[in-house]
Scaffold this active site. Sequence first.
Site, short mmCIF file in Angstrom:
data_model
loop_
_atom_site.label_atom_id
_atom_site.label_comp_id
_atom_site.label_asym_id
_atom_site.label_seq_id
_atom_site.Cartn_x
_atom_site.Cartn_y
_atom_site.Cartn_z
N GLY A 58 29.66 27.26 -9.78
CA GLY A 58 30.08 28.37 -10.62
C GLY A 58 29.30 29.61 -10.25
O GLY A 58 28.28 29.54 -9.57
N CYS A 85 26.11 22.28 -6.95
CA CYS A 85 25.66 23.67 -7.07
C CYS A 85 25.35 24.02 -8.52
O CYS A 85 24.40 23.49 -9.09
CB CYS A 85 26.69 24.62 -6.45
SG CYS A 85 26.05 26.30 -6.18
N TYR A 86 26.15 24.87 -9.17
CA TYR A 86 25.90 25.19 -10.58
C TYR A 86 25.96 23.92 -11.43
O TYR A 86 25.19 23.77 -12.39
CB TYR A 86 26.93 26.21 -11.07
CG TYR A 86 26.72 26.65 -12.50
CD1 TYR A 86 25.74 27.60 -12.82
CD2 TYR A 86 27.49 26.13 -13.54
CE1 TYR A 86 25.55 28.00 -14.14
CE2 TYR A 86 27.30 26.52 -14.85
CZ TYR A 86 26.32 27.47 -15.15
OH TYR A 86 26.13 27.86 -16.46
N HIS A 174 27.09 22.37 -1.10
CA HIS A 174 28.52 22.12 -1.29
C HIS A 174 29.01 21.06 -0.30
O HIS A 174 29.34 21.39 0.85
CB HIS A 174 29.32 23.41 -1.10
CG HIS A 174 29.14 24.39 -2.22
ND1 HIS A 174 29.90 24.35 -3.37
CD2 HIS A 174 28.27 25.43 -2.37
CE1 HIS A 174 29.52 25.33 -4.18
NE2 HIS A 174 28.53 25.99 -3.60
N GLU A 176 31.82 19.64 -0.35
CA GLU A 176 33.27 19.71 -0.22
C GLU A 176 33.74 20.65 0.88
O GLU A 176 34.92 20.63 1.26
CB GLU A 176 33.90 20.13 -1.55
CG GLU A 176 33.74 21.59 -1.94
CD GLU A 176 32.41 21.89 -2.65
OE1 GLU A 176 32.32 22.96 -3.27
OE2 GLU A 176 31.49 21.05 -2.57
N ASP A 232 59.68 21.90 -2.28
CA ASP A 232 59.30 21.43 -3.62
C ASP A 232 60.50 20.90 -4.39
O ASP A 232 60.48 19.76 -4.88
CB ASP A 232 58.62 22.55 -4.40
CG ASP A 232 57.43 23.14 -3.67
OD1 ASP A 232 56.84 22.42 -2.85
OD2 ASP A 232 57.09 24.31 -3.92
N LYS A 371 50.58 21.25 -2.21
CA LYS A 371 51.70 21.37 -1.28
C LYS A 371 51.63 20.36 -0.15
O LYS A 371 52.66 19.78 0.25
CB LYS A 371 51.75 22.79 -0.72
CG LYS A 371 52.86 23.03 0.30
CD LYS A 371 54.23 23.13 -0.34
CE LYS A 371 54.46 24.51 -0.88
NZ LYS A 371 55.86 24.73 -1.32
#
Length: 515
Positions: A58, A85-86, A174, A176, A232, A371
Amino acid sequence: MTEGVPQRILVVDFGAQYAQLIARRVREAHVFSEIVPRDISALEIMAKSPTGVIFSGGPASVYAEDAFTIDSAILDLGIPILGICYGHQVIAHAAGGTVDQTGTSEYGRTALDVVGPDSSALFRDLPEAQDVWMSHGDAVTAAPPGFTCVASTAGSPVAAMEDKARRIYGVQFHPEVAHTPRGTEILKHFLYDVCDAQPSWTHSSIIERSISDIRAQVGSGQVICGLSGGVDSSVAAALVQKAVGDQLTCIFVDHGLMRHGEGEQVEETFRRNFPTNLIHVDAEDRFLNGLAGVSDPETKRKIIGELFIRVFEDVAADLSDAKFLVQGTLYPDVIESGTKDAAKIKSHHNVGGLPDDMTFELVEPLRDLFKDEVRAVGEELGLPEDIVWRQPFPGPGLAVRIIGDVTKERLDILRAADVIVLDEVKRAGLYHEVWQSFGVLPAIKSVGVQGDGRTYAYPLILRAVTSDDAMTADWARLPYDLLERISSRVINEVPGINRVAYDISSKPPATIEWE
């Protein structure tokens, strides 16, 4: 669809730009993830029966006056937790550790020293020295009681900590992002070893659960599907058709806001690939009349969303009053249309643009998917490549690519220019390399010179971006010779345009579409 998912990881969003990326990385490990607001309570978490919880990063400090906090009871639920992190600092602060403004911020690639990786749940079988990606000002300087510091950096004395007894973990970096080379392995250690999650979120399992959920919701009722020809709505239609067969009728509403020849192409493609009913409704006059004089983008989207529903209602009245409406709503649509904690970026016509008095019950089998997951499901269902890999096209069509009033003249000009853009991008072999490529027509005019005479005409803004899921995007570095060909052809072949500009904005801070 989430009702049938046996395991899930909740990603608590503290307002980080990486929250969606965390959710995607979890899914790439074949575990279902769901983003939830940062003020979720312990009772609300328990009601979802998660396999684990991840606190995202954050932008704030835990000591800020309006700092985001957590329900401290979450730490006592016995559910595995990973703070990033945060989120790492929130855990430390709530559990009795120390978070300080050390005066040494860390941004970018940082050297991490792991203490005894073999005894660590997160770093098992990983090297003691590795690079990670940091983005923080504050740092945890003392781990809370019961936690062990397992890694540090020059600016973060407690860069990773573990409480194995309570299965609570925190990392300042991080994992990710791609810039943390071993980040995926760290996340998998948390998912598989700590949470004991099974890699069961596969394309086949998504299809099986979707079909089961659709049948349970619809029963023997009649269903209509708003078909646009894009991936979609096509995948949504294919899933529903597989679930309920001839109970489904698809409706293609030609609202006059499509690209050149697109209506005929959509109908031909559908009839070739779908064994179900299709009704083609010509509603151009209805939509253009509704949009007349309207320039505000949010108003445009709401008008278009409501008109779609009204057309569907008219058709449904002749179909034994079908009560179910299928939409190809995706997870990013829901997030961007605004939730309790996610700011509304724009009202997608199929989410925030729906009228309050709508009588249909929505069937949205893709609502939990990004997606790339939708495309993978489409391939698994056997849909043709020209549907699965078609570039995204907004439901409101060219109405949100004309900045200002939507008129027949402006639509015709933009349609003619758009044909050239796509033709040249395809000829260059880049159609599948970029996420979207299109033209935008602002309702302004500028002076030009053509044939030794003064012109006063519209500019065309060329937009091309690269992306994985449309949540973030970067402007595409198209070759100069391609840009030159597009510009030359548009100016010479499309009356009403006398200049072409290229949009080199990323998302954020811009969006992909202009409205």
